[in-house]
Design a protein around this motif. Structure first.
Motif, mmCIF file in Angstrom:
data_model
loop_
_atom_site.group_PDB
_atom_site.id
_atom_site.type_symbol
_atom_site.label_atom_id
_atom_site.label_comp_id
_atom_site.label_asym_id
_atom_site.label_seq_id
_atom_site.Cartn_x
_atom_site.Cartn_y
_atom_site.Cartn_z
ATOM 1 N N MET A 274 -1.910 16.392 -14.109
ATOM 2 C CA MET A 274 -1.154 14.633 -14.308
ATOM 3 C C MET A 274 -1.739 14.703 -12.689
ATOM 4 O O MET A 274 -2.420 13.548 -12.787
ATOM 5 C CB MET A 274 0.685 14.391 -14.345
ATOM 6 C CG MET A 274 0.772 14.437 -15.737
ATOM 7 S SD MET A 274 2.643 13.483 -15.268
ATOM 8 C CE MET A 274 3.561 14.970 -14.507
ATOM 9 N N LYS A 275 -1.612 15.237 -11.682
ATOM 10 C CA LYS A 275 -2.902 14.582 -10.586
ATOM 11 C C LYS A 275 -3.959 15.260 -10.645
ATOM 12 O O LYS A 275 -4.620 14.041 -10.488
ATOM 13 C CB LYS A 275 -2.186 15.547 -9.611
ATOM 14 C CG LYS A 275 -0.989 15.865 -8.987
ATOM 15 C CD LYS A 275 -0.851 16.665 -7.702
ATOM 16 C CE LYS A 275 0.848 15.982 -6.859
ATOM 17 N NZ LYS A 275 0.878 17.595 -6.444
ATOM 18 N N LYS A 276 -4.636 15.658 -11.228
ATOM 19 C CA LYS A 276 -6.045 15.477 -11.846
ATOM 20 C C LYS A 276 -6.306 14.534 -12.412
ATOM 21 O O LYS A 276 -7.518 14.561 -12.626
ATOM 22 C CB LYS A 276 -6.290 17.488 -12.633
ATOM 23 C CG LYS A 276 -5.940 18.409 -11.791
ATOM 24 C CD LYS A 276 -6.313 19.638 -12.219
ATOM 25 C CE LYS A 276 -6.448 20.458 -11.543
ATOM 26 N NZ LYS A 276 -7.007 22.125 -12.589
ATOM 27 N N ASP B 4 0.618 -1.115 -0.196
ATOM 28 C CA ASP B 4 0.028 0.234 -0.197
ATOM 29 C C ASP B 4 0.371 1.334 0.438
ATOM 30 O O ASP B 4 0.563 2.239 -0.700
ATOM 31 C CB ASP B 4 -0.774 -0.284 0.970
ATOM 32 C CG ASP B 4 -1.809 -0.715 1.324
ATOM 33 O OD1 ASP B 4 -2.379 -1.025 -0.179
ATOM 34 O OD2 ASP B 4 -2.229 -1.284 2.426
ATOM 35 N N ARG B 5 2.050 1.387 0.750
ATOM 36 C CA ARG B 5 2.350 2.312 1.155
ATOM 37 C C ARG B 5 3.524 2.139 -0.414
ATOM 38 O O ARG B 5 3.406 3.683 -1.039
ATOM 39 C CB ARG B 5 3.865 1.993 1.745
ATOM 40 C CG ARG B 5 4.715 3.292 2.234
ATOM 41 C CD ARG B 5 3.820 4.731 2.470
ATOM 42 N NE ARG B 5 4.715 5.344 2.604
ATOM 43 C CZ ARG B 5 5.020 6.809 1.952
ATOM 44 N NH1 ARG B 5 3.713 7.260 1.795
ATOM 45 N NH2 ARG B 5 5.753 7.950 2.894
ATOM 46 N N LYS B 6 3.790 1.361 -1.127
ATOM 47 C CA LYS B 6 4.486 1.338 -1.905
ATOM 48 C C LYS B 6 4.114 2.118 -3.836
ATOM 49 O O LYS B 6 4.285 2.671 -4.261
ATOM 50 C CB LYS B 6 5.115 -0.110 -2.963
ATOM 51 C CG LYS B 6 6.280 -0.601 -2.017
ATOM 52 C CD LYS B 6 6.779 -1.706 -2.672
ATOM 53 C CE LYS B 6 7.980 -2.344 -1.372
ATOM 54 N NZ LYS B 6 8.292 -3.736 -1.726
ATOM 55 N N GLU B 7 2.700 2.035 -3.534
ATOM 56 C CA GLU B 7 1.375 1.760 -4.038
ATOM 57 C C GLU B 7 1.076 3.882 -4.216
ATOM 58 O O GLU B 7 1.604 4.654 -4.983
ATOM 59 C CB GLU B 7 0.105 2.024 -4.106
ATOM 60 C CG GLU B 7 -0.953 2.016 -5.507
ATOM 61 C CD GLU B 7 -2.110 0.955 -5.055
ATOM 62 O OE1 GLU B 7 -3.576 1.899 -5.245
ATOM 63 O OE2 GLU B 7 -1.968 -0.230 -4.996
ATOM 64 N N VAL B 8 1.870 4.480 -3.399
ATOM 65 C CA VAL B 8 0.703 5.657 -2.352
ATOM 66 C C VAL B 8 2.444 6.705 -3.238
ATOM 67 O O VAL B 8 2.401 7.341 -4.058
ATOM 68 C CB VAL B 8 0.236 6.372 -1.063
ATOM 69 C CG1 VAL B 8 1.003 7.454 -0.969
ATOM 70 C CG2 VAL B 8 -0.255 5.843 -0.873
ATOM 71 N N MET B 9 4.027 5.697 -2.551
ATOM 72 C CA MET B 9 4.367 6.476 -3.729
ATOM 73 C C MET B 9 4.749 6.265 -5.650
ATOM 74 O O MET B 9 5.511 7.478 -5.901
ATOM 75 C CB MET B 9 6.080 5.575 -3.109
ATOM 76 C CG MET B 9 5.864 6.522 -1.488
ATOM 77 S SD MET B 9 7.933 4.849 -0.787
ATOM 78 C CE MET B 9 8.612 6.027 -1.123
ATOM 79 N N ALA B 10 4.241 5.417 -5.691
ATOM 80 C CA ALA B 10 4.381 5.523 -7.267
ATOM 81 C C ALA B 10 3.273 6.290 -7.641
ATOM 82 O O ALA B 10 3.895 7.126 -8.995
ATOM 83 C CB ALA B 10 4.034 3.989 -7.969
ATOM 84 N N GLU B 11 2.326 6.884 -7.450
ATOM 85 C CA GLU B 11 1.130 7.940 -7.421
ATOM 86 C C GLU B 11 1.638 8.516 -7.300
ATOM 87 O O GLU B 11 1.324 9.915 -8.324
ATOM 88 C CB GLU B 11 -0.166 7.327 -6.342
ATOM 89 C CG GLU B 11 -0.685 6.198 -6.778
ATOM 90 C CD GLU B 11 -1.396 6.801 -8.324
ATOM 91 O OE1 GLU B 11 -1.704 8.316 -8.730
ATOM 92 O OE2 GLU B 11 -1.395 5.826 -9.219
ATOM 93 N N ASN B 12 2.898 9.628 -6.835
ATOM 94 C CA ASN B 12 3.957 10.758 -6.451
ATOM 95 C C ASN B 12 4.958 10.514 -6.704
ATOM 96 O O ASN B 12 5.329 11.156 -6.344
ATOM 97 C CB ASN B 12 3.105 11.173 -4.745
ATOM 98 C CG ASN B 12 1.599 10.677 -4.520
ATOM 99 O OD1 ASN B 12 1.024 12.494 -4.961
ATOM 100 N ND2 ASN B 12 1.819 10.162 -3.460
#
Length: 68
Positions: A43-45, A11-19
């Motif tokens: 890109m965030k939108k 889950d933490r890796k997924e958040v980091m990858a999204e950002n």
């Protein structure tokens, strides 16, 4: 690839990858920091945005050829 090697939860890796964003430019491209901020905001939108390209105005000198 380094993200996957970290001792973190999935889950933490997924958040980091999204950002995480990659910016690649040619050496002769001149840009303003505000342009990068606008691009990251866009890109965030839109999570489906994978690449963006605008008009490029080379600032170098010498012979030049355009290939598409």
């Amino acid at each position: 690839h380094r993200l996957m090697e970290l001792p973190l939860s999935v889950d933490r890796k997924e958040v980091m990858a999204e950002n995480t964003y990659l910016l690649t430019l040619d050496g002769d491209v001149d840009f303003q920091p505000d342009a990068v901020r606008l691009l990251v905001d866009l890109m965030k939108k839109n999570r489906n945005l994978g690449a963006a390209c605008g008009r490029i105005h080379p600032v170098g000198g010498g012979p030049m050829a355009w290939y598409q």
